[in-house]
Scaffold this active site. Structure first.
Site, short mmCIF file in Angstrom:
data_model
loop_
_atom_site.label_atom_id
_atom_site.label_comp_id
_atom_site.label_asym_id
_atom_site.label_seq_id
_atom_site.Cartn_x
_atom_site.Cartn_y
_atom_site.Cartn_z
N LEU A 12 0.86 -1.19 0.00
CA LEU A 12 0.00 0.00 0.00
C LEU A 12 0.90 1.23 0.00
O LEU A 12 1.59 1.49 0.99
CB LEU A 12 -0.90 0.02 1.24
N ALA A 14 3.28 3.80 -2.96
CA ALA A 14 4.50 3.66 -3.78
C ALA A 14 5.19 5.01 -3.85
O ALA A 14 5.51 5.52 -4.93
CB ALA A 14 4.16 3.15 -5.18
N GLY A 15 5.41 5.61 -2.69
CA GLY A 15 6.12 6.90 -2.63
C GLY A 15 7.61 6.67 -2.43
O GLY A 15 8.18 5.72 -2.99
N THR A 16 8.22 7.53 -1.63
CA THR A 16 9.67 7.49 -1.43
C THR A 16 10.13 6.10 -0.98
O THR A 16 11.07 5.53 -1.54
CB THR A 16 10.07 8.53 -0.35
N GLU A 130 9.90 -2.08 12.06
CA GLU A 130 11.29 -1.59 12.22
C GLU A 130 11.51 -0.25 11.55
O GLU A 130 12.26 0.59 12.03
CB GLU A 130 12.26 -2.64 11.66
N GLY A 188 14.19 13.21 0.17
CA GLY A 188 13.23 12.17 0.57
C GLY A 188 13.21 11.93 2.06
O GLY A 188 12.69 10.91 2.52
N GLU A 191 8.60 14.25 5.93
CA GLU A 191 7.25 13.68 5.84
C GLU A 191 6.45 14.43 4.77
O GLU A 191 6.84 15.53 4.36
CB GLU A 191 6.54 13.81 7.19
N LYS A 206 8.01 8.70 17.48
CA LYS A 206 9.06 7.67 17.60
C LYS A 206 9.44 7.47 19.07
O LYS A 206 9.68 6.35 19.51
CB LYS A 206 10.27 8.08 16.77
N GLY A 309 15.14 8.34 4.27
CA GLY A 309 15.54 8.11 2.88
C GLY A 309 14.86 6.86 2.35
O GLY A 309 14.65 5.90 3.11
N1 LIG Z 1 10.67 8.84 3.84
C1 LIG Z 1 11.37 8.34 4.85
O1 LIG Z 1 12.57 8.56 4.97
C2 LIG Z 1 10.69 7.50 5.86
C3 LIG Z 1 9.32 7.30 5.87
N2 LIG Z 1 8.74 6.52 6.83
C4 LIG Z 1 7.31 6.30 6.85
O2 LIG Z 1 6.98 5.48 5.75
C5 LIG Z 1 5.68 5.83 5.27
C6 LIG Z 1 5.79 6.23 3.80
O3 LIG Z 1 6.64 7.35 3.72
P1 LIG Z 1 7.08 7.96 2.30
O4 LIG Z 1 7.32 6.87 1.34
O5 LIG Z 1 8.15 8.92 2.60
O6 LIG Z 1 5.75 8.75 1.93
P2 LIG Z 1 5.30 9.32 0.50
O7 LIG Z 1 4.38 10.45 0.79
O8 LIG Z 1 6.48 9.53 -0.37
O9 LIG Z 1 4.48 8.09 -0.09
C7 LIG Z 1 3.20 7.72 0.33
C8 LIG Z 1 2.52 7.01 -0.83
O10 LIG Z 1 1.28 6.50 -0.39
C9 LIG Z 1 0.28 6.88 -1.34
N3 LIG Z 1 -0.99 7.02 -0.65
C10 LIG Z 1 -1.31 7.87 0.34
N4 LIG Z 1 -2.58 7.73 0.68
C11 LIG Z 1 -3.10 6.77 -0.11
C12 LIG Z 1 -4.38 6.17 -0.25
N5 LIG Z 1 -5.40 6.57 0.48
N6 LIG Z 1 -4.54 5.18 -1.15
C13 LIG Z 1 -3.51 4.77 -1.91
N7 LIG Z 1 -2.27 5.31 -1.84
C14 LIG Z 1 -2.08 6.29 -0.95
C15 LIG Z 1 0.76 8.21 -1.88
O11 LIG Z 1 0.18 8.49 -3.11
C16 LIG Z 1 2.25 7.95 -1.98
O12 LIG Z 1 2.58 7.29 -3.18
C17 LIG Z 1 5.17 6.95 6.18
O13 LIG Z 1 4.42 6.36 7.22
C18 LIG Z 1 6.46 7.54 6.73
O14 LIG Z 1 6.27 8.16 7.97
C19 LIG Z 1 9.48 5.87 7.79
C20 LIG Z 1 10.83 6.02 7.81
C21 LIG Z 1 11.54 6.86 6.87
N1 LIG Z 2 10.63 12.32 8.16
C1 LIG Z 2 11.34 11.32 8.89
C2 LIG Z 2 11.51 10.10 8.04
C3 LIG Z 2 11.91 8.93 8.82
O1 LIG Z 2 11.26 8.49 9.75
C4 LIG Z 2 12.70 11.86 9.29
O2 LIG Z 2 13.07 12.93 8.82
O3 LIG Z 2 13.36 11.22 10.12
NA NA Z 3 14.57 1.28 12.36
#
Ligand SMILES: NC(=O)C1=CN([C@@H]2O[C@H](COP(=O)(O)OP(=O)(O)OC[C@H]3O[C@@H](n4cnc5c(N)ncnc54)[C@H](O)[C@@H]3O)[C@@H](O)[C@H]2O)C=CC1
Ligand SMILES: N[C@@H](CC=O)C(=O)O
Ligand code: NA
Length: 436
Positions: A12, A14-16, A130, A188, A191, A206, A309
């Site tokens: 579910l 396909a973002g970062t 994790e 990337g 948030e 966290k 990232g």
């Molecule tokens: N970016 C990072 O470095 C880190 C992110 N995270 C966590 O991982 C998760 C994802 O983060 P990112 O990939 O950075 O977010 P993002 O915003 O880049 O990607 C989220 C994706 O989910 C899709 N999406 C959102 N709502 C939707 C819905 N209702 N139905 C279908 N698709 C939907 C969006 O279109 C997007 O493709 C978040 O919970 C974030 O807090 C955790 C650790 C690091």
């Molecule tokens: N936005 C968060 C992503 C990882 O959890 C951060 O900057 O640490």
């Molecule tokens: Na971790």
């Protein structure tokens, strides 16, 4: 190649992070199958817009907007959408259908963790997260499993890559918070709404997750004291550097004795703080994170690495996926978290630490005495008092360093300092952590 059975994996988001997880699942399919003893078949990716342009090319036929149908047919669901809804509903739906769930969603876990854990327990499903704390760094599994027989006393951590990147840039180049945030977003780290990062909300989520695991206690997000970095000025960062300190956004979780009742308790707080440049956390640069854990038997442990990232975080997601899938292959229920200790979480007012207070004062006789008396009246012991040269306007800057003091006493002191006629402004109040 063995004729492995297949486990159906639904993704579910396909973002970062999600796009990197999908890529690795496809590229490393054979190797992962050998590690798991089953093929991890990516059966679909739920997204908002299947036709949206993507940096990472993925097979178009995998995309769907129908998350619910995708979840229904899955053995394992990876949730990387972020946010509370609809992520919560989808995760509950997945667990309800008996699927295991891997998520990186700290916002969801910090607000609905017990509800999700209970849903998983009811059907014996696994819930792995994790990636939710400190990105690629293994810290959930060490707390949940490796240290399960020890007593964690304290955690001192940098758990937000975006704010660490920003503060590091402000320190090393003198750039503004806004400029540094734009770069962190491009990389990337940030948030979807970067207020979560700079406001300290992400780090507080966290901290709640870490403290819950470390102290076997459900720590509600509302009980985590939170301050972000939006008020940190370039001048404060520069003054810290001159004094041999660096400003970091810290998450601090510790066991305490309630000073009023004598009961065992914990405190969990997130705020910017000064740490000496010689402290190991001072050398955590860019988007990196570090988590210091002090455990009774193990002593101090440090976990360090990429805290944010896409591909880095995908490593943690895939690690969970492999672990969950292996267990799926052999059978048996998931391991729950224990919250039996039920320790109270103390208000920040009861916490004790050291402080550095910077005051703009009129450079006139008696001001030093008035300031010193105010600290004394509230029982806050002054360790150091420094006056920098006054400018043409007749103003001087006083920097007061305190011994360990109770937060409530410090707050009262600061409020009274502001009322002294010769004090033009209380320019900065920062906690000092990690100093000898
Ligand atoms: N970016 C990072 O470095 C880190 C992110 N995270 C966590 O991982 C998760 C994802 O983060 P990112 O990939 O950075 O977010 P993002 O915003 O880049 O990607 C989220 C994706 O989910 C899709 N999406 C959102 N709502 C939707 C819905 N209702 N139905 C279908 N698709 C939907 C969006 O279109 C997007 O493709 C978040 O919970 C974030 O807090 C955790 C650790 C690091
Ligand atoms: N936005 C968060 C992503 C990882 O959890 C951060 O900057 O640490
Ligand atoms: Na971790």
């Amino acid at each position: 190649m063995f004729a492995y059975r297949s486990l159906r994996v639904a993704l579910l988001g396909a973002g970062t992070v999600g796009s990197q997880v999908a890529r690795l699942l496809i590229d490393e399919a054979d190797e992962l199958a050998n590690r798991v003893g089953a093929r991890l078949e990516l059966v679909g990716i739920a997204v908002r817009d299947p036709d949206a342009p993507r940096d990472t090319p993925l097979p178009q036929e995998l995309f769907t907007t129908d998350a619910e149908s995708l979840i229904l047919g899955a053995d394992i669901v990876i949730e990387l959408m972020g946010g509370i809804e609809p992520a919560r509903t989808f995760v509950l739906q997945a667990l309800g259908s008996g699927a295991d769930v891997v998520t990186g969603n700290k916002a969801l876990l910090a607000t609905h963790g017990p509800e999700l854990a209970e849903a998983a327990e009811q059907v014996g499903a696994q819930l792995a997260y994790e990636a939710a704390v400190a990105g690629a760094i293994p810290i959930i599994r060490p707390l949940r499993e490796s240290l399960a027989g020890d007593r964690v006393e304290r955690i001192l951590a940098i758990v937000n890559g975006t704010t660490n990147f920003i503060l590091d840039r402000m320190d090393s180049t003198g750039t503004s918070l806004e400029n540094a945030l734009a770069t962190a977003t491009e990389l990337g780290y940030a948030e979807a709404d970067p207020t979560a990062d700079i406001g300290g909300y992400d780090a507080a989520q966290k901290a709640a997750i870490l403290a819950s695991l470390a102290f076997h206690t459900t720590v509600p997000l509302a009980s985590v004291h939170r301050e972000g970095i939006t008020e940190i000025s370039a001048a404060e960062v520069a003054a810290a550097a001159d004094a041999g300190y660096v400003v970091k956004l810290l998450a601090i979780c510790g066991r305490m004795t309630d000073p009023d009742t004598g009961e065992d308790a914990v405190s969990v707080r997130v705020h910017p703080a000064l740490i000496p440049r010689t402290h190991p956390l001072a050398s955590v640069r860019g988007g990196n994170n570090a988590v210091f854990v002090e455990a009774e038997a193990a002593g101090p442990l440090m976990f360090y690495g990429a805290g944010a990232g896409g591909v880095q975080t995908a490593s943690a997601v895939l690690g969970d996926l492999v672990a969950v899938a292996r267990r799926h292959v052999v059978g048996g229920p998931g391991l729950g978290d224990s919250a039996h200790a039920g320790l109270p979480v103390l208000d920040i007012g009861k916490v004790t630490t050291r402080y550095a207070i910077s005051l703009d004062v009129d450079d006139q006789p008696g001001v030093l005495a008035a300031v010193a008396q105010t600290f004394a009246r509230h029982g806050v012991s002054v360790e150091q008092l420094q006056q920098t040269t006054s400018d043409e306007s007749g103003r001087a800057t006083l920097v007061v360093g305190t011994h360990t003091a109770r937060e409530s006493a410090l707050a009262e002191t600061v409020a009274e300092l502001a009322t002294i006629p010769a004090v033009a402004s209380v320019a900065s109040v920062l906690r000092v952590e990690g100093a000898a």
